[in-house]
Design a protein around this motif. Structure first.
Motif, short mmCIF file in Angstrom:
data_model
loop_
_atom_site.label_atom_id
_atom_site.label_comp_id
_atom_site.label_asym_id
_atom_site.label_seq_id
_atom_site.Cartn_x
_atom_site.Cartn_y
_atom_site.Cartn_z
N GLY A 9 0.80 -1.23 0.00
CA GLY A 9 0.00 0.00 0.00
C GLY A 9 0.83 1.27 0.00
N PRO A 10 1.76 1.44 0.95
CA PRO A 10 2.58 2.65 0.95
C PRO A 10 3.46 2.79 -0.30
CG PRO A 10 2.61 1.65 3.11
CD PRO A 10 1.92 0.68 2.19
N MET A 11 3.89 1.67 -0.88
CA MET A 11 4.67 1.76 -2.12
C MET A 11 3.80 2.26 -3.27
SD MET A 11 7.33 -1.48 -2.05
CE MET A 11 6.07 -2.73 -2.10
N VAL A 12 2.56 1.80 -3.32
CA VAL A 12 1.64 2.25 -4.36
C VAL A 12 1.37 3.75 -4.21
CG1 VAL A 12 -0.75 2.09 -5.19
CG2 VAL A 12 0.54 0.01 -4.70
N VAL A 13 1.15 4.19 -2.98
CA VAL A 13 0.94 5.62 -2.71
C VAL A 13 2.15 6.42 -3.17
CG1 VAL A 13 0.72 7.35 -0.88
CG2 VAL A 13 -0.70 5.29 -0.83
N ASN A 33 -1.87 6.04 3.43
CA ASN A 33 -1.18 4.75 3.44
C ASN A 33 -2.06 3.67 4.07
OD1 ASN A 33 1.21 5.46 2.15
ND2 ASN A 33 2.18 6.12 4.04
N ALA A 34 -2.76 4.01 5.14
CA ALA A 34 -3.65 3.05 5.80
C ALA A 34 -4.77 2.65 4.85
CB ALA A 34 -4.22 3.64 7.08
N PHE A 35 -5.33 3.62 4.15
CA PHE A 35 -6.40 3.35 3.20
C PHE A 35 -5.90 2.44 2.08
CE2 PHE A 35 -9.10 4.58 -0.44
CZ PHE A 35 -10.34 4.26 0.10
N ALA A 36 -4.71 2.74 1.56
CA ALA A 36 -4.14 1.96 0.45
C ALA A 36 -3.69 0.58 0.88
CB ALA A 36 -2.98 2.72 -0.17
N SER A 37 -3.71 0.32 2.17
CA SER A 37 -3.30 -0.99 2.69
C SER A 37 -4.48 -1.92 2.91
CB SER A 37 -2.53 -0.79 4.01
OG SER A 37 -1.35 -0.05 3.77
N GLN A 38 -5.66 -1.49 2.46
CA GLN A 38 -6.86 -2.30 2.65
C GLN A 38 -7.33 -2.86 1.30
OE1 GLN A 38 -9.92 -0.22 4.86
NE2 GLN A 38 -8.37 1.07 5.82
N ALA A 39 -7.70 -4.11 1.31
CA ALA A 39 -8.16 -4.75 0.08
C ALA A 39 -9.37 -4.05 -0.51
CB ALA A 39 -8.48 -6.22 0.35
N LYS A 40 -10.23 -3.50 0.34
CA LYS A 40 -11.44 -2.86 -0.19
C LYS A 40 -11.10 -1.62 -1.02
CE LYS A 40 -12.49 -0.43 4.11
NZ LYS A 40 -13.46 -0.30 5.19
N ASP A 41 -9.94 -1.01 -0.79
CA ASP A 41 -9.51 0.13 -1.61
C ASP A 41 -9.31 -0.31 -3.05
OD1 ASP A 41 -8.47 2.71 -2.36
OD2 ASP A 41 -6.46 1.86 -2.17
N TYR A 42 -8.70 -1.45 -3.25
CA TYR A 42 -8.42 -1.95 -4.59
C TYR A 42 -9.71 -2.45 -5.26
CZ TYR A 42 -3.75 -1.23 -3.03
OH TYR A 42 -2.62 -0.63 -2.54
N ALA A 43 -10.60 -3.03 -4.46
CA ALA A 43 -11.89 -3.47 -5.01
C ALA A 43 -12.69 -2.25 -5.47
CB ALA A 43 -12.67 -4.26 -3.96
N THR A 44 -12.65 -1.17 -4.69
CA THR A 44 -13.35 0.06 -5.06
C THR A 44 -12.74 0.66 -6.32
OG1 THR A 44 -13.93 0.48 -2.76
CG2 THR A 44 -13.99 2.37 -4.26
N ALA A 45 -11.42 0.67 -6.41
CA ALA A 45 -10.75 1.21 -7.61
C ALA A 45 -11.15 0.41 -8.85
CB ALA A 45 -9.24 1.19 -7.41
N LEU A 46 -11.27 -0.89 -8.70
CA LEU A 46 -11.69 -1.73 -9.83
C LEU A 46 -13.11 -1.39 -10.26
CD1 LEU A 46 -11.19 -4.04 -11.81
CD2 LEU A 46 -11.93 -5.62 -10.00
N ARG A 47 -14.03 -1.24 -9.29
CA ARG A 47 -15.41 -0.88 -9.62
C ARG A 47 -15.46 0.49 -10.28
NH1 ARG A 47 -16.23 -2.91 -4.55
NH2 ARG A 47 -16.71 -0.87 -3.67
N GLU A 48 -14.64 1.42 -9.80
CA GLU A 48 -14.59 2.75 -10.40
C GLU A 48 -14.12 2.67 -11.85
OE1 GLU A 48 -12.42 7.09 -9.76
OE2 GLU A 48 -11.81 5.39 -8.53
#
Length: 137
Positions: A9-13, A33-48
């Motif tokens: 997550g922090p590397m992606v940020v 960084n905390a947000f980007a470290s959660q799987a639901k962040d990536y699921a939301t990005a995919l839906r977006e």
């Protein structure tokens, strides 16, 4: 589930924000960084991303489909400066197409940022864009 995103997550940020990472207050960077470290962040990005294609298709269904609704396209200068890759060249047509969606559209090139870090590096440009749209009402 194994905690891999806590490291990734922090590397992606860091990759997305680049130098913009340094402009964030420490508490904001920690939250991001905390947000980007959660799987639901990536699921939301995919839906977006999946919804984005349909949204763009609807918006560009016909030139002028937004009528006279104010439309401001903020373009990070990264897209228009430096080496012109295929991706950058392709963005020209997309931006020109977007400007046909409204009879009251304009593009603003925002200096000192990339697409991903524009709101972080240039919040003033975002605020000016919002103000412009409000004044056009």
């Amino acid at each position: 589930r194994v905690g891999l995103l806590r490291w990734i997550g922090p590397m992606v940020v860091g990759q997305l924000l680049g130098e913009g990472k340094k402009a964030l207050p420490p508490a904001d960077l920690e939250a991001l960084n905390a947000f980007a470290s959660q799987a639901k962040d990536y699921a939301t990005a995919l839906r977006e991303a999946e919804a984005g294609e349909a949204s763009f298709s609807q918006a560009k269904s016909a030139p002028g489909s937004l009528g006279a609704m104010p439309l401001l396209v903020l373009t990070a200068d990264w897209w228009v400066t430096g080496r012109q890759s295929g991706l950058k060249q392709g963005s020209v047509a997309l931006r020109q197409d977007m400007l046909t969606w409204s009879s009251r559209s304009r593009e603003v090139i925002v200096e000192g940022c990339t697409h991903a870090n524009l709101p972080v590096m240039r919040p003033d440009a975002v605020a000016q864009a919002v103000n412009w749209v409000i004044k056009q009402q």
